[in-house]
Design a protein around this motif. Structure first.
Motif, PDB file in Angstrom:
ATOM      1  N   HIS A 137      -3.184   5.903  -8.991  1.00 27.74           N
ATOM      2  CA  HIS A 137      -2.502   5.428 -10.198  1.00 27.74           C
ATOM      3  C   HIS A 137      -1.700   4.150  -9.971  1.00 27.74           C
ATOM      4  CE1 HIS A 137       0.471   7.827  -7.976  1.00 27.74           C
ATOM      5  NE2 HIS A 137       1.383   7.081  -8.563  1.00 27.74           N
ATOM      6  N   ARG A 138      -1.585   3.708  -8.716  1.00 34.35           N
ATOM      7  CA  ARG A 138      -0.821   2.489  -8.429  1.00 34.35           C
ATOM      8  C   ARG A 138      -1.639   1.221  -8.665  1.00 34.35           C
ATOM      9  NH1 ARG A 138       1.260   2.811  -2.585  1.00 34.35           N
ATOM     10  NH2 ARG A 138      -0.485   4.224  -2.206  1.00 34.35           N
ATOM     11  N   TYR A 139      -2.923   1.366  -8.967  1.00 37.00           N
ATOM     12  CA  TYR A 139      -3.787   0.223  -9.245  1.00 37.00           C
ATOM     13  C   TYR A 139      -4.460   0.425 -10.596  1.00 37.00           C
ATOM     14  CZ  TYR A 139      -7.731  -3.047  -8.841  1.00 37.00           C
ATOM     15  OH  TYR A 139      -8.657  -4.042  -9.064  1.00 37.00           O
ATOM     16  N   PHE A 321       5.585  -3.685  -6.389  1.00 36.58           N
ATOM     17  CA  PHE A 321       6.318  -2.421  -6.505  1.00 36.58           C
ATOM     18  C   PHE A 321       5.440  -1.177  -6.367  1.00 36.58           C
ATOM     19  CE2 PHE A 321       8.817  -5.199  -9.627  1.00 36.58           C
ATOM     20  CZ  PHE A 321       9.481  -5.824  -8.588  1.00 36.58           C
ATOM     21  N   ASP A 322       4.175  -1.293  -6.735  1.00 36.44           N
ATOM     22  CA  ASP A 322       3.293  -0.128  -6.697  1.00 36.44           C
ATOM     23  C   ASP A 322       2.440  -0.083  -5.427  1.00 36.44           C
ATOM     24  OD1 ASP A 322       4.293   0.544  -9.199  1.00 36.44           O
ATOM     25  OD2 ASP A 322       2.778  -0.635 -10.231  1.00 36.44           O
ATOM     26  N   ILE A 323       1.737  -1.181  -5.140  1.00 35.49           N
ATOM     27  CA  ILE A 323       0.837  -1.177  -3.993  1.00 35.49           C
ATOM     28  C   ILE A 323       1.600  -1.358  -2.675  1.00 35.49           C
ATOM     29  CG2 ILE A 323      -1.087  -2.395  -2.906  1.00 35.49           C
ATOM     30  CD1 ILE A 323      -2.131  -3.014  -5.721  1.00 35.49           C
ATOM     31  N   ASN A 339      10.948  -8.962  -1.657  1.00 38.78           N
ATOM     32  CA  ASN A 339      10.088  -8.135  -2.508  1.00 38.78           C
ATOM     33  C   ASN A 339       9.087  -8.954  -3.320  1.00 38.78           C
ATOM     34  OD1 ASN A 339      11.808  -9.348  -4.319  1.00 38.78           O
ATOM     35  ND2 ASN A 339      12.409  -7.473  -5.369  1.00 38.78           N
ATOM     36  N   VAL A 340       8.913 -10.232  -2.962  1.00 34.79           N
ATOM     37  CA  VAL A 340       7.945 -11.085  -3.650  1.00 34.79           C
ATOM     38  C   VAL A 340       6.727 -11.272  -2.751  1.00 34.79           C
ATOM     39  CG1 VAL A 340       7.516 -13.330  -4.698  1.00 34.79           C
ATOM     40  CG2 VAL A 340       9.790 -12.296  -4.853  1.00 34.79           C
ATOM     41  N   PRO A 341       5.544 -10.844  -3.181  1.00 37.25           N
ATOM     42  CA  PRO A 341       4.339 -11.024  -2.359  1.00 37.25           C
ATOM     43  C   PRO A 341       3.984 -12.498  -2.206  1.00 37.25           C
ATOM     44  CG  PRO A 341       3.987  -9.435  -4.133  1.00 37.25           C
ATOM     45  CD  PRO A 341       5.263 -10.140  -4.436  1.00 37.25           C
ATOM     46  N   THR A 342       3.280 -12.837  -1.145  1.00 35.23           N
ATOM     47  CA  THR A 342       2.787 -14.200  -0.975  1.00 35.23           C
ATOM     48  C   THR A 342       1.686 -14.477  -1.993  1.00 35.23           C
ATOM     49  OG1 THR A 342       1.141 -13.490   0.647  1.00 35.23           O
ATOM     50  CG2 THR A 342       3.287 -14.196   1.507  1.00 35.23           C
TER      51      THR A 342
END
Length: 420
Positions: A137-139, A321-323, A339-342
């Motif tokens: 459910h995270r995707y 936040f999910d993956i 908490n910011v993805p590249t």
């Protein structure tokens, strides 16, 4: 010093008058010394002149002291800011002439592996299905890759500020969308029954592998930020389907844009929307807005409005936040939560929404070798990644490693996990 000087100037001005008064004084009557303190008389409405400057200086001292403290504080704060900027943006240079040697056998294996990936039968919806099985459910399998309408208060895009959403910016987003005639994936790419994506990172590992020919054979080629093609096509190819970047990362040279490219904007702050609007309308960004960018931004993007897209911020939110399971934004006086993805990891997740199969090239940070080149196109060292404060490189590497080991994506350059 200023107070003493003022007092001295007052006394010097009084000297001629004092000598004249002394000459006119009756014999045997002593005059007060010009350096002695004269007490004010109670029967005099105006105190002696020598007393006034000293009283005034005492009254001025608190305000002057406050000003000096404020100046010192600002000076210390300014020096501290410059020091932080130096730590973040001054990096050691590497000798790329010595570092870019690649074993010829490794070059052959990499090229053979890439061709092997391309020659296998393409599997429709493989990437989406695999991601849904891996993260459940995270995707979200049906997530639109690009923004198609302004968010409302009930939608996920409205819950967060950029880059995770567009809270408080619905009107700006709506204005931008009205300028863009198209918001979906181009029809000529959607028409293909099974699409293969390759996300090309900026890693120094690409230099010398000579994968350019193989990379050009993918249906969708996603390039990141200002990573150049000109002068490096032997290693990174010269085909570009999507240039995905934020304002500070956009190429400054017109040579890096092709007439059929999609320019996918990743918006991290409110002023990014103003920049994108200026690029779409081919206008000059006001000077006062430029101070909100941490480095020079492109003054023009030589593409038609139909080639611009806005990345769906829910993809960033879901990735973070999910993956990756980062903490959600919170108010902080200083610093970041990492908490910011590249852009690279965001692009990989985007690719799973756009294509049936996904491959990577030029990914991988080997922090154990700080003197190796960080990028294939400059002399910046790997050690520079130790100073960045926004991204959690270790968590992202574990995520990509999991995708490769589970067979969801392929690593063509072997920077995350080598299969050749």
């Amino acid at each position: 010093m200023r107070l003493t000087a003022a007092g001295g100037a007052e006394r010097r001005a009084l000297q001629p008058r004092t000598r004249a008064a002394a000459a006119a004084a009756p014999a045997g009557r002593a005059m007060p010394s010009e350096y002695s303190c004269v007490k004010p008389r109670s029967d005099c409405s105006r105190p002696p002149l020598q007393w006034c400057p000293r009283a005034q200086s005492k009254m001025r001292r608190p305000s002057l002291l406050l000003k000096d403290i404020l100046k010192c504080t600002l000076l210390v704060f300014g020096v501290w800011i410059l020091y932080i900027l130096k730590l973040n943006y001054t990096t050691e240079e590497c000798d790329t002439r010595k570092m870019h040697y690649v074993d010829p056998d490794r070059v052959k294996r990499a090229q053979a592996y890439a061709q092997q990936v391309l020659q296998k039968e393409c599997r429709p919806k493989f990437a989406k299905t695999s991601m849904a099985l891996l993260f459940e459910h995270r995707y979200s399998m049906d997530l639109p890759p690009f923004v198609q309408k302004a968010p409302t208060a009930s939608e996920a895009e409205y819950k967060y500020d950029p880059p995770f959403g567009f809270r408080k910016f619905s009107s700006k987003v709506q204005s931008l969308l009205e300028m863009l005639p198209e918001h979906n994936f181009p029809e000529h790419l959607k028409a293909k029954s099974c699409r293969r994506c390759v996300v090309i990172g900026s890693g120094g590992i690409l230099h010398g592998l000579e994968l350019g020919h193989a990379l050009n054979q993918f249906d969708v080629v996603i390039r990141l930020n200002s990573a150049p093609v000109e002068g490096y096509s032997e290693h990174v190819g010269n085909k570009t389907t999507i240039r995905m970047t934020y304002p500070e990362g956009a190429p400054l040279s017109d040579l890096e844009y092709y007439s059929n490219d999609l320019f996918v904007a990743v918006l991290f702050k409110s002023v990014d929307l103003n920049w994108l609007q200026a690029m779409v309308k081919n206008e000059t960004l006001p000077f006062w807005m430029r101070i909100f960018f941490w480095k020079q931004v492109a003054e023009r993007i030589p593409l038609q409005p139909k080639h611009f897209r806005i990345l769906n911020p829910v993809i960033i939110k879901e990735t973070a936040f999910d993956i990756l399971q980062y903490s959600e934004p919170r108010s902080r006086f200083w610093g970041r939560d990492k908490n910011v993805p590249t852009i690279g990891v965001i692009a990989v997740v985007l690719a799973t929404h756009l294509c049936d199969e996904v491959s990577l090239a030029g990914f991988g940070y080997d922090l154990s070798q700080p003197r190796t080149p960080l990028h294939y196109f400059d002399n910046q060292c790997m050690a520079a990644m130790n100073w960045q404060t926004m991204h959690n490189v270790s968590t992202e590497t574990e995520f990509l490693l999991r995708l490769i080991r589970e067979g969801v994506v392929k690593d063509l350059s072997g920077g995350i996990h080598c299969e050749f």
